[in-house]
Design an enzyme around this catalytic site. Structure first.
Site, mmCIF file in Angstrom:
data_model
loop_
_atom_site.group_PDB
_atom_site.id
_atom_site.type_symbol
_atom_site.label_atom_id
_atom_site.label_comp_id
_atom_site.label_asym_id
_atom_site.label_seq_id
_atom_site.Cartn_x
_atom_site.Cartn_y
_atom_site.Cartn_z
ATOM 1 N N HIS A 1 3.377 1.917 2.129
ATOM 2 C CA HIS A 1 3.933 2.379 3.415
ATOM 3 C C HIS A 1 5.459 2.252 3.437
ATOM 4 O O HIS A 1 6.019 1.351 2.813
ATOM 5 C CB HIS A 1 3.278 1.679 4.619
ATOM 6 C CG HIS A 1 3.631 0.247 4.820
ATOM 7 N ND1 HIS A 1 2.693 -0.755 4.947
ATOM 8 C CD2 HIS A 1 4.839 -0.381 4.931
ATOM 9 C CE1 HIS A 1 3.294 -1.908 5.136
ATOM 10 N NE2 HIS A 1 4.604 -1.714 5.118
ATOM 11 N N GLU B 1 1.704 4.479 7.364
ATOM 12 C CA GLU B 1 0.618 3.949 6.532
ATOM 13 C C GLU B 1 -0.062 5.087 5.770
ATOM 14 O O GLU B 1 0.060 6.255 6.160
ATOM 15 C CB GLU B 1 -0.420 3.261 7.441
ATOM 16 C CG GLU B 1 0.115 2.094 8.263
ATOM 17 C CD GLU B 1 0.316 0.822 7.438
ATOM 18 O OE1 GLU B 1 0.188 0.857 6.198
ATOM 19 O OE2 GLU B 1 0.613 -0.218 8.057
ATOM 20 N N ASN C 1 0.824 -1.219 0.000
ATOM 21 C CA ASN C 1 0.000 0.000 0.000
ATOM 22 C C ASN C 1 0.862 1.274 0.000
ATOM 23 O O ASN C 1 0.354 2.368 0.201
ATOM 24 C CB ASN C 1 -0.949 -0.004 1.208
ATOM 25 C CG ASN C 1 -0.195 0.016 2.541
ATOM 26 O OD1 ASN C 1 1.032 0.049 2.563
ATOM 27 N ND2 ASN C 1 -0.924 -0.004 3.637
HETATM 28 C C1 F6R Z 1 9.874 -2.826 8.184
HETATM 29 C C2 F6R Z 1 9.471 -1.800 7.235
HETATM 30 C C3 F6R Z 1 8.298 -2.044 6.355
HETATM 31 C C4 F6R Z 1 8.630 -3.065 5.266
HETATM 32 C C5 F6R Z 1 7.425 -3.306 4.361
HETATM 33 C C6 F6R Z 1 7.695 -4.325 3.270
HETATM 34 O O1 F6R Z 1 10.978 -2.383 8.941
HETATM 35 O O2 F6R Z 1 10.066 -0.776 7.197
HETATM 36 O O3 F6R Z 1 7.923 -0.828 5.752
HETATM 37 O O4 F6R Z 1 9.708 -2.607 4.514
HETATM 38 O O5 F6R Z 1 6.334 -3.732 5.124
HETATM 39 O O6 F6R Z 1 7.870 -5.567 3.858
HETATM 40 P P1 F6R Z 1 8.460 -6.786 2.995
HETATM 41 O O7 F6R Z 1 9.851 -6.433 2.669
HETATM 42 O O8 F6R Z 1 8.372 -7.965 3.915
HETATM 43 O O9 F6R Z 1 7.587 -6.910 1.788
#
Ligand code: F6R
Length: 229
Positions: free
Chosen positions: A131, A136, A129
């Site tokens: 973030h 968010e 999304n």
């Molecule tokens: C966690 C963080 C989150 C992740 C995101 C993507 O420290 O900063 O923003 O980068 O949720 O997560 P993955 O890499 O598991 O798809």
């Protein structure tokens, strides 16, 4: 913002680790901002290799992680602290006193980042999304480190790491958008599963409803996107 498309997750991880290694070699006391999740795992593996094989030295490096769940002890297998210990810190020569995670004392975290000279290089992943950290989609960009309610979609995405949806923490502490944007250099790693995020970014519209879009305003931001896994 520069978007570099590479063929595979392995190539993405190699390039990100090379850029981080160059940062550390040019400034041994670099301050790094770090992310958890599946996107940077390969980058951390390559950094461990560079440490073991080439002697990449982390002894003067300081790290600040982007985020941490509330209501989970550090020792919990799914805490971001445990994640970082298992995937990076316990395999390199970084002193534990140089490792930082956000907690309820947001102001202290912001001050500590500032007193360390600021983040030289921030490594990011991105959510489906848009973030970054746990910032968010919202009506506004939140500037500083703060506590947040995780979006329903993020809770669902994180459920794979817990026994049930009920066990997934619903709140977390995250660096703010201003904290992230203050980093001197940003590298975002996005695997093939984030193709829709990359396409949205290419529209060059900046909105707090798609937090990662703020990176269009960063003067030194590289997005490394793997076109396939
Ligand atoms: C966690 C963080 C989150 C992740 C995101 C993507 O420290 O900063 O923003 O980068 O949720 O997560 P993955 O890499 O598991 O798809």
């Amino acid at each position: 913002m520069q978007i570099v498309t590479v063929k595979s997750y392995d190539e993405m991880s190699n390039l990100a680790s090379k850029m981080i290694a160059e940062q550390i070699k040019s400034k041994p006391d670099s301050v790094l901002g770090l992310a958890t999740g599946s996107s940077p795992v390969g980058t951390y593996e390559k950094l461990i290799k560079r440490h073991k094989r080439d002697g990449l030295d982390f002894s003067c490096v300081t790290t600040f992680n982007l985020d941490e769940y509330c209501d989970l002890s550090r020792k919990h297998p799914q805490s971001y602290y445990t994640f970082m210990m298992e995937n990076l810190f316990s395999h390199i020569n970084i002193p534990s006193k140089n490792i930082n995670f956000p907690d309820d004392n947001f102001e202290k975290y912001e001050k500590k980042i500032k007193n360390s000279g600021g983040i030289d290089l921030q490594l990011l992943g991105v959510g489906h999304n848009g973030h970054i950290g746990f910032n968010e989609p919202d009506d506004v960009f939140h500037n500083k480190t703060h506590k947040i309610q995780l979006a329903e979609s993020t809770i669902r995405a994180n459920a794979r790491f817990f026994n049930s949806m009920d066990d997934v923490p619903k709140t977390a502490i995250t660096m703010g958008i201003g904290t992230i944007m203050a980093a001197k250099k940003i590298i975002l790693v996005a695997g093939a599963d984030k193709a829709s995020v990359i396409n949205e970014l290419k529209k060059e519209t900046v909105s707090p409803q798609f937090p990662v879009s703020i990176l269009h305003y960063h003067p030194n931001c590289t997005i490394i996107h793997a076109s396939s896994s």
